[in-house]
Design a protein around this motif. Structure first.
Motif, PDB file in Angstrom:
ATOM      1  N   TYR A 326       0.546  -1.208   0.171  1.00 16.66           N
ATOM      2  CA  TYR A 326       0.175  -0.154  -0.606  1.00 16.66           C
ATOM      3  C   TYR A 326       0.752   1.288   0.146  1.00 16.66           C
ATOM      4  CZ  TYR A 326      -3.626   3.119   1.047  1.00 16.66           C
ATOM      5  OH  TYR A 326      -4.821   4.151   1.062  1.00 16.66           O
ATOM      6  N   ASN A 327       1.906   1.827   0.850  1.00 22.31           N
ATOM      7  CA  ASN A 327       2.724   2.463   0.756  1.00 22.31           C
ATOM      8  C   ASN A 327       3.735   2.736  -0.689  1.00 22.31           C
ATOM      9  OD1 ASN A 327       2.331   2.761   3.540  1.00 22.31           O
ATOM     10  ND2 ASN A 327       4.009   1.948   4.408  1.00 22.31           N
ATOM     11  N   ASP A 328       3.533   1.522  -1.299  1.00 23.45           N
ATOM     12  CA  ASP A 328       4.665   1.671  -2.762  1.00 23.45           C
ATOM     13  C   ASP A 328       3.472   2.471  -3.718  1.00 23.45           C
ATOM     14  OD1 ASP A 328       6.927   0.622  -2.289  1.00 23.45           O
ATOM     15  OD2 ASP A 328       6.391  -1.350  -2.290  1.00 23.45           O
ATOM     16  N   LEU A 329       1.941   1.525  -3.727  1.00 22.67           N
ATOM     17  CA  LEU A 329       1.078   2.100  -4.210  1.00 22.67           C
ATOM     18  C   LEU A 329       0.817   3.703  -3.875  1.00 22.67           C
ATOM     19  CD1 LEU A 329      -1.899  -1.012  -3.899  1.00 22.67           C
ATOM     20  CD2 LEU A 329      -0.265   0.228  -5.987  1.00 22.67           C
ATOM     21  N   ILE A 330       0.703   4.242  -2.891  1.00 24.65           N
ATOM     22  CA  ILE A 330       0.513   5.777  -2.595  1.00 24.65           C
ATOM     23  C   ILE A 330       1.824   6.670  -3.246  1.00 24.65           C
ATOM     24  CG2 ILE A 330       1.477   7.426  -0.732  1.00 24.65           C
ATOM     25  CD1 ILE A 330      -0.687   5.645   0.714  1.00 24.65           C
ATOM     26  N   SER A 331       3.829   5.838  -3.363  1.00 26.51           N
ATOM     27  CA  SER A 331       4.107   6.578  -3.815  1.00 26.51           C
ATOM     28  C   SER A 331       4.546   6.361  -5.460  1.00 26.51           C
ATOM     29  CB  SER A 331       5.406   6.181  -3.509  1.00 26.51           C
ATOM     30  OG  SER A 331       5.809   5.490  -2.062  1.00 26.51           O
ATOM     31  N   ILE A 332       3.092   5.012  -5.991  1.00 22.58           N
ATOM     32  CA  ILE A 332       3.406   5.299  -7.713  1.00 22.58           C
ATOM     33  C   ILE A 332       2.133   6.485  -7.827  1.00 22.58           C
ATOM     34  CG2 ILE A 332       2.486   3.971  -9.914  1.00 22.58           C
ATOM     35  CD1 ILE A 332       3.893   1.810  -7.598  1.00 22.58           C
ATOM     36  N   CYS A 333       1.193   6.745  -6.697  1.00 27.59           N
ATOM     37  CA  CYS A 333       0.297   7.704  -7.714  1.00 27.59           C
ATOM     38  C   CYS A 333       0.783   8.776  -7.428  1.00 27.59           C
ATOM     39  CB  CYS A 333      -0.970   7.075  -6.311  1.00 27.59           C
ATOM     40  SG  CYS A 333      -2.223   6.074  -6.517  1.00 27.59           S
ATOM     41  N   THR A 334       1.527   8.940  -6.286  1.00 23.91           N
ATOM     42  CA  THR A 334       1.870   9.950  -5.956  1.00 23.91           C
ATOM     43  C   THR A 334       2.964  10.767  -6.909  1.00 23.91           C
ATOM     44  OG1 THR A 334       1.842  10.228  -3.251  1.00 23.91           O
ATOM     45  CG2 THR A 334       3.120  12.042  -4.310  1.00 23.91           C
ATOM     46  N   ARG A 335       3.436   9.975  -7.266  1.00 27.10           N
ATOM     47  CA  ARG A 335       4.298  10.048  -8.879  1.00 27.10           C
ATOM     48  C   ARG A 335       3.937  10.495  -9.930  1.00 27.10           C
ATOM     49  NH1 ARG A 335       9.676   8.736 -10.897  1.00 27.10           N
ATOM     50  NH2 ARG A 335      10.007   8.767  -8.370  1.00 27.10           N
ATOM     51  N   ALA A 336       2.513   9.777 -10.654  1.00 33.64           N
ATOM     52  CA  ALA A 336       1.413   9.358 -11.432  1.00 33.64           C
ATOM     53  C   ALA A 336       0.582  11.260 -11.389  1.00 33.64           C
ATOM     54  CB  ALA A 336       0.351   8.618 -10.948  1.00 33.64           C
ATOM     55  N   GLN A 337       0.626  11.358  -9.985  1.00 36.68           N
ATOM     56  CA  GLN A 337      -0.125  13.117  -9.748  1.00 36.68           C
ATOM     57  C   GLN A 337       0.420  14.067 -10.205  1.00 36.68           C
ATOM     58  OE1 GLN A 337      -1.044  14.357  -5.696  1.00 36.68           O
ATOM     59  NE2 GLN A 337      -3.133  14.143  -6.759  1.00 36.68           N
ATOM     60  N   GLU A 338       2.040  13.908  -9.444  1.00 35.31           N
ATOM     61  CA  GLU A 338       2.949  14.978  -9.902  1.00 35.31           C
ATOM     62  C   GLU A 338       3.341  14.985 -11.026  1.00 35.31           C
ATOM     63  OE1 GLU A 338       5.236  14.299  -6.029  1.00 35.31           O
ATOM     64  OE2 GLU A 338       6.521  13.348  -7.542  1.00 35.31           O
ATOM     65  N   ARG A 339       3.147  14.339 -12.307  1.00 31.65           N
ATOM     66  CA  ARG A 339       3.793  13.745 -13.420  1.00 31.65           C
ATOM     67  C   ARG A 339       2.497  13.770 -14.703  1.00 31.65           C
ATOM     68  NH1 ARG A 339       8.885  12.971 -15.579  1.00 31.65           N
ATOM     69  NH2 ARG A 339       7.860  14.588 -16.583  1.00 31.65           N
ATOM     70  N   GLY A 340       1.503  13.847 -14.022  1.00 27.63           N
ATOM     71  CA  GLY A 340      -0.374  14.063 -15.197  1.00 27.63           C
ATOM     72  C   GLY A 340      -0.574  13.416 -15.296  1.00 27.63           C
ATOM     73  N   VAL A 341      -0.065  11.667 -14.916  1.00 29.68           N
ATOM     74  CA  VAL A 341      -0.763  10.476 -15.560  1.00 29.68           C
ATOM     75  C   VAL A 341      -1.290   9.830 -14.678  1.00 29.68           C
ATOM     76  CG1 VAL A 341       0.950   8.245 -16.602  1.00 29.68           C
ATOM     77  CG2 VAL A 341       1.805  10.540 -16.316  1.00 29.68           C
ATOM     78  N   LYS A 342      -2.600   9.131 -15.967  1.00 25.88           N
ATOM     79  CA  LYS A 342      -3.114   7.919 -15.045  1.00 25.88           C
ATOM     80  C   LYS A 342      -3.336   6.399 -14.890  1.00 25.88           C
ATOM     81  CE  LYS A 342      -7.101  10.968 -16.843  1.00 25.88           C
ATOM     82  NZ  LYS A 342      -8.830  10.489 -17.461  1.00 25.88           N
ATOM     83  N   LEU A 343      -3.481   6.187 -13.878  1.00 26.04           N
ATOM     84  CA  LEU A 343      -2.941   5.086 -13.891  1.00 26.04           C
ATOM     85  C   LEU A 343      -4.519   3.975 -13.966  1.00 26.04           C
ATOM     86  CD1 LEU A 343      -0.547   5.167 -10.273  1.00 26.04           C
ATOM     87  CD2 LEU A 343      -0.318   5.536 -12.566  1.00 26.04           C
ATOM     88  N   ILE A 344      -4.529   2.834 -14.523  1.00 29.83           N
ATOM     89  CA  ILE A 344      -5.373   1.558 -14.235  1.00 29.83           C
ATOM     90  C   ILE A 344      -4.666   0.409 -13.875  1.00 29.83           C
ATOM     91  CG2 ILE A 344      -6.677   0.518 -16.157  1.00 29.83           C
ATOM     92  CD1 ILE A 344      -6.536   3.668 -16.543  1.00 29.83           C
ATOM     93  N   LEU A 345      -5.466   0.543 -12.389  1.00 31.41           N
ATOM     94  CA  LEU A 345      -5.162  -0.815 -11.382  1.00 31.41           C
ATOM     95  C   LEU A 345      -5.889  -1.956 -12.215  1.00 31.41           C
ATOM     96  CD1 LEU A 345      -5.533   0.722  -8.106  1.00 31.41           C
ATOM     97  CD2 LEU A 345      -3.503   0.782  -9.563  1.00 31.41           C
TER      98      LEU A 345
END
Length: 622
Positions: A326-345
């Motif tokens: 879950y912490n890794d997912l938060i890090s991934i989402c944070t990076r995606a939010q900063e870079r403007g990239v949508k994530l598909i689980l």
């Protein structure tokens, strides 16, 4: 189907029967010249941006010819395993695999290596769903293999290398979009074709984006990243244990009701589903068929101060691995939010879904919520996109229509954007078999399997979900228009290789007033889509498959950003073989029923057209 060609058996070299030997000889006779041809100097270039190079057409013909031979598919594991064990032939075998199946279905060995493909897709008004498709070997992940103990190997655990590569994938996707200054610039070649009535592909690609346009826009960014949760932790069984805890919680909630009622296994009807999605009706979460629907308290089982959560299910190691995930997912989402990239689980088997749904809900409530006025999100140099996190809904699960309706209502009531990837599902046979096998990992205690019994039921559920999702899109656009919020409340990616489903999506877009039939200069009718709906809706297919369907979507629509998206996996040849093996069952559902033969026929027709064109013979379509 095709990926069974890559499956490697961990046994001594199998002995081929006489019939298998003759089949192997025949395939080899065709494969070697195919390798020499496809690995030769570049063949004639396509005349338009939408036309594939001749080498790609020849590759498609070879690949789908192989996929159309049942005996070859059945014996392919033995063939590949045998060839891989013979010195000298292994290199030739991998060389053939690379220029055929790998190049057909995989975007490249690294994210950066796939950039030329992303550019060519965008030039043809197609987006990309980027996926690092390397799966963790459980023995290596647990440190039980010699390879894992080899000091010359990377010291990071395999699942951590996957996390690191996903972060890199996000950066590559964002850098690609940033280099185009938004999709409006990257679409210049496509708009040049539309406006000028068709131009040479090389001419179109030579145009540079308009340098007078400055700044980054969240509009039209169509390079997204897929995330596979089971590859991101050392032992995927922890997700099953978490799912079991959630399932037991639902069963206790169901038992506490005044009457014992099993979740409904029937279609609910669109009107009731629509009422639930609008909050005019409701269904208790415990009465949604397995694997159910998530609630916020599900995450308390692993995030609460209690070390073992529900001690009957989760071990201390499970808790640790799940918290780390879950912490890794938060890090991934944070990076995606900063870079403007949508994530598909991505979705997987039903016994993983309760845990994955719980994490997806928590991530959406955090990262898909609108920024507060004091937030600095909108002041970042990168675009703020919504929804940021999407989760996958599998229509072949009996729960999905009710699950989708309930989550649409939950997102509206709790003020977060819902990200939906709608697919049919790929593990029907395994789900049915597991439900009737006491030794399987299946967690459902319901009378019927989690999946619909027939494809007709799945198709009906998919169509209901299409209408339901697009109704929510319409309501969201109207809400934004009336209030001027500037923040989307729902986004939908329809993943399908079905022509009827794509037609239904386009018909519904017209019906909700977000698509208009217009006649272009050559008298052809197209569907012109509103900017508002293009930012909320996309249609996707796997890279290397159903390109005629993808091209049809592009040619039949006019949009400010790509409506069509290709799922583009990448990874090293040896690394992605397990991924391709796992996709065998999934591709059976796509390539079965003559679909592979249809792809082969389409390829040979295209080859014949090129041959006639080279001799100056007009293509009459006969």
């Amino acid at each position: 189907m095709f990926s069974r060609l890559f499956y490697r058996l961990r046994r001594p070299p199998p002995q081929l029967s006489k019939s298998s030997f003759y089949l192997f000889s025949s395939v080899s006779a065709a494969a070697v010249p195919s390798y020499l041809l496809l690995n030769s100097e570049p063949l004639p270039s396509p005349q338009t941006l939408h036309e594939q190079p001749l080498k790609a057409v020849l590759r498609s013909y070879f690949v789908y010819s192989a996929c159309s031979i049942p005996a070859l598919v059945d014996y392919s594991p033995k063939i590949l395993d045998t060839l891989s064990r013979v010195p000298g032939l292994k290199q030739l075998t991998y060389g053939i695999v690379r220029v055929t199946f790998f190049d057909q279905f995989v975007g490249g060995e690294t994210a950066s290596a796939a950039l030329p493909l992303l550019r060519s897709l965008r030039a043809a008004n197609k987006g990309a769903l980027f996926a690092y498709s390397v799966e963790v070997d459980e023995h290596e992940a647990l440190g039980s293999s010699n390879a894992a103990k080899d000091a010359s190997k990377p010291t990071d655990p395999p699942h951590k290398r996957v996390v690191r590569e996903i972060l890199n994938c996000i950066d590559v996707a964002a850098d690609f979009e940033d280099s185009l200054c938004g999709a409006s610039k990257s679409l210049f070649p496509y708009h040049a074709i539309v406006g000028a009535g068709g131009i040479d592909g090389s001419q179109a690609l030579s145009h540079e984006p308009d340098s007078t346009l400055s700044g980054l826009s969240p509009i039209g960014r169509r390079t997204w990243v897929a995330v596979k949760l089971t590859a991101m932790l050392p032992n995927a069984h922890a997700l099953i244990s978490f799912s079991k805890c959630i399932t037991l919680t639902r069963e206790r909630m169901q038992s506490a009701r005044s009457a014992s009622i099993e979740p409904s296994s029937d279609h609910q009807g669109y009107e009731r589903l629509h009422s639930i999605s609008q909050g005019r009706d409701s269904v208790p979460v415990e009465l949604i068929p397995f694997p159910g629907s998530p609630i916020p308290s599900d995450m308390d089982l692993i995030l609460s101060s209690t070390e073992f959560g529900d001690g009957s299910c989760l071990t201390a190691e499970d808790i640790r691995d799940l918290r780390e995930l879950y912490n890794d997912l938060i890090s991934i989402c944070t990076r995606a939010q900063e870079r403007g990239v949508k994530l598909i689980l991505d979705a997987e088997y039903s016994w993983y879904q309760p845990a994955m749904d719980a994490m997806a809900l928590a991530l959406m409530r955090q990262f898909n919520a609108p920024p507060s006025r004091s937030s600095k999100s909108t002041e970042q140099p990168h675009p703020y996109v919504q929804p940021l996190v999407y989760t996958t809904y599998q229509a072949y699960l009996r729960r999905t229509p009710l699950h989708l309706a309930s989550t649409i209502d939950d997102a509206r009531r709790n003020n977060y954007a819902l990200g939906v990837k709608l697919v049919r599902g790929a593990y029907h046979h395994q789900e049915v078999s597991a439900h009737h096998n006491a030794d399987s990992p299946s967690l459902s205690h319901e009378t019927q399997p989690p999946v619909w019994s027939t494809k007709g039921d799945t198709d009906k559920a998919y169509n209901e979900c299409v209408r339901l999702a697009l109704s929510a899109v319409k309501a969201d656009i109207e809400k934004e228009s009336s209030r001027g919020q500037g923040t989307m409340g729902i986004g939908v990616l329809f993943g399908t290789h079905n022509w009827d489903s794509c037609n239904l999506v386009l018909d519904q877009l017209i019906k909700i007033g977000q698509g208009e039939i217009v006649t272009v200069s050559n008298g052809v009718e197209k569907v012109k889509l509103s900017d508002a709906v293009v930012e909320r809706v996309a249609i996707g297919q796997l890279y290397g498959m159903c390109d005629d369907l993808t091209d049809s979507i592009v040619s039949r629509t006019i949009s400010s950003a790509p409506l069509a998206i290709k799922y583009v996996p990448y990874g090293g040849l040896a690394e992605v073989l397990p991924y391709l093996s796992r996709r065998a069952v999934e591709n059976k559902s796509v390539l079965g029923g003559g679909a592979a033969a249809k792809e082969r026929s389409r390829a040979i027709n295209e080859i014949w057209k090129r041959v006639k064109r080279s001799f100056g013979v007009a293509d009459t379509g006969l």
